[in-house]
Design an enzyme around this catalytic site. Structure first.
Site, mmCIF file in Angstrom:
data_model
loop_
_atom_site.group_PDB
_atom_site.id
_atom_site.type_symbol
_atom_site.label_atom_id
_atom_site.label_comp_id
_atom_site.label_asym_id
_atom_site.label_seq_id
_atom_site.Cartn_x
_atom_site.Cartn_y
_atom_site.Cartn_z
ATOM 1 C CB THR A 212 -6.362 -7.372 5.625
ATOM 2 O OG1 THR A 212 -6.752 -6.999 6.954
ATOM 3 C CG2 THR A 212 -5.788 -8.773 5.631
ATOM 4 C CG ASN B 94 -3.551 -1.556 15.493
ATOM 5 O OD1 ASN B 94 -2.335 -1.627 15.307
ATOM 6 N ND2 ASN B 94 -4.276 -2.621 15.727
ATOM 7 C CB CYS C 190 -7.100 -7.290 14.201
ATOM 8 S SG CYS C 190 -7.900 -5.942 13.359
HETATM 9 N N1 PMP Z 1 -3.606 -2.083 9.726
HETATM 10 C C1 PMP Z 1 -4.013 -1.475 10.850
HETATM 11 C C2 PMP Z 1 -3.027 -0.670 11.618
HETATM 12 C C3 PMP Z 1 -5.326 -1.607 11.284
HETATM 13 O O1 PMP Z 1 -5.720 -1.012 12.410
HETATM 14 C C4 PMP Z 1 -6.229 -2.377 10.511
HETATM 15 C C5 PMP Z 1 -7.677 -2.550 10.919
HETATM 16 N N2 PMP Z 1 -7.859 -3.076 12.197
HETATM 17 C C6 PMP Z 1 -5.751 -2.995 9.337
HETATM 18 C C7 PMP Z 1 -4.450 -2.819 8.979
HETATM 19 C C8 PMP Z 1 -6.652 -3.861 8.489
HETATM 20 O O2 PMP Z 1 -7.519 -3.090 7.720
HETATM 21 P P1 PMP Z 1 -8.876 -3.755 7.135
HETATM 22 O O3 PMP Z 1 -9.794 -3.906 8.304
HETATM 23 O O4 PMP Z 1 -9.358 -2.753 6.134
HETATM 24 O O5 PMP Z 1 -8.490 -5.043 6.506
#
Ligand code: PMP
Length: 383
Positions: free
Chosen positions: A73, A148, A325
């Protein structure tokens, strides 16, 4: 509980836990301290930096820099907001339709602040390169490498090339969080200026990630920091580094590199078994033209994903709806509707994600439980 949500997060590996223990008990110095104890911590950072860079395809010397952050993020925020605000004027931003919230929300914030944002279609999981080619004067572009929610692999190399045809100076970034250690790629072959990676998707710890930034962007100051302070991480990310997490990230990458082919083969076999078991049922597999085998998006016609998740949870299986998310209430999954699903179908879609740690018998159990979910609608309508 049988875990099929590896895209949301992974179990830290033994090597990662060992590394964290060692750093916490023996090397807890501040890497910015000039004494030897600090120097040891700084060495741990540099070792991890080399490991992660090696994971990105670089040898001993990388032309750019790896900036450690608090995760995917933050890396996405640094890349997009950092590049957008590195110049005085407001420019045009390109992203795809189904980006992770940490990219989409940055773009939306920039839109509010006077930037123009264009979202490139991804129908069938294919990035529309012609739409990119037709867009001029691009300031910042960000295309995820692997989606994702669907596992679609986007042709980021072709997208970057198409951007540069009209906008040679654009800052191009890819969110490679779901691609890292699953797909062989390098920033240079993709033709991008910056790449986001995250540790907890590959057996590392949550709250650790990195942004690779190429030399051109560093020398031309195409990126501005979002976090100001002591000037750590080339002044692009101030704040004392998370040494245990970063050292563990290095260990996770090393392990993933060493076992890359074995893990990939194991997952490919499990995926084949899963598709065999789901084929011939009324469940709909949403298959992108090019996809990673570890992610499978499945629509359970007529049943809300929340109902499916509850049912699967009762049967002992952890899966998710869309992405973990987007379950925080940002509304309909743009990745799924962008893929071509109707809002109703998107609302009945779950994501299964596999790891080399799963077994064929777990897959069989999952497929049976998922097929049983189809009858939930029938039960409901009799009430
Ligand atoms: N980008 C993608 C494509 C993700 O799948 C995720 C995690 N769900 C993130 C960014 C965010 O990463 P983090 O959980 O390390 O903040």
């Amino acid at each position: 509980m049988i875990y099929f949500d590896w895209t949301a997060t992974t179990k830290p590996t033994d090597a990662v836990v060992d590394k964290v223990n060692t750093v916490l008990t023996e090397e807890w110095g501040n890497p910015s301290s000039v004494h030897g104890f600090g120097g040891n911590a700084a060495k741990l950072l540099e070792t991890a930096r080399r490991e992660v860079l090696r994971g990105l395809g670089f040898g001993r010397e990388a032309p750019g820099r790896l900036i450690f952050t608090s995760g995917g993020t933050e890396s996405n925020n640094l890349a997009i907001l950092g590049a957008a605000y590195a110049k005085e004027k407001r420019g045009r931003i390109l992203i795809t339709e189904g980006e992770h919230a940490s990219v989409e929300m940055c773009a939306a914030a920039l839109e509010k602040d006077g930037f123009e944002v264009i979202r490139i279609p991804t129908k069938g999981g294919v990035l529309d390169i012609d739409a990119i080619r037709q867009t001029k004067d691009v300031y910042v572009a960000s295309f995820m490498l692997v989606n994702n929610e669907t596992g679609a692999v986007y042709d980021v190399a072709a997208a970057a090339k198409a951007v540069r045809e009209n906008s040679p100076n654009a800052f191009i970034h890819t969110d490679a969080v779901q691609a890292f250690m699953k797909l062989r790629f390098t920033p240079e072959r993709l033709g991008v200026n910056a790449v986001t990676v995250s540790a907890h998707k590959i057996g590392g710890l949550k709250g650790t990630g990195a942004l690779y930034v190429d030399k051109d962007s560093l020398t031309k100051k195409k990126l501005s920091p979002r976090m100001l302070g002591g000037g750590q991480e080339d002044s692009l990310r101030s704040g004392t580094e998370n040494v245990p997490g970063i050292a563990a990230f290095g260990a996770a990458v090393r392990e993933a590199m060493e076992t890359f082919t074995d893990r990939a083969e194991a997952v490919a076999k499990l995926r084949e078994h899963l598709e065999e078991r789901l084929g011939g049922t009324p469940l709909i597999m949403n298959l992108p033209r090019m996809a990673l085998p570890n992610i499978l998006s499945v629509t359970v016609p007529g049943i809300k994903s929340e109902t499916v998740l509850n049912h699967m949870n009762e049967r002992g299986f952890c899966i998710s709806a869309g992405s973990a998310c987007s379950s925080h209430g940002h509304g309909m999954s743009m990745a799924l509707t962008g893929f071509g699903l109707s809002p109703e179908a998107a609302d009945s879609t779950v994501r299964i994600s596999l790891s080399h740690l799963n077994t064929e018998s777990e897959i069989s159990g999952l497929a049976d439980a998922l097929s049983d979910a189809l009858s939930l609608g029938g039960l409901k309508s009799h009430k």
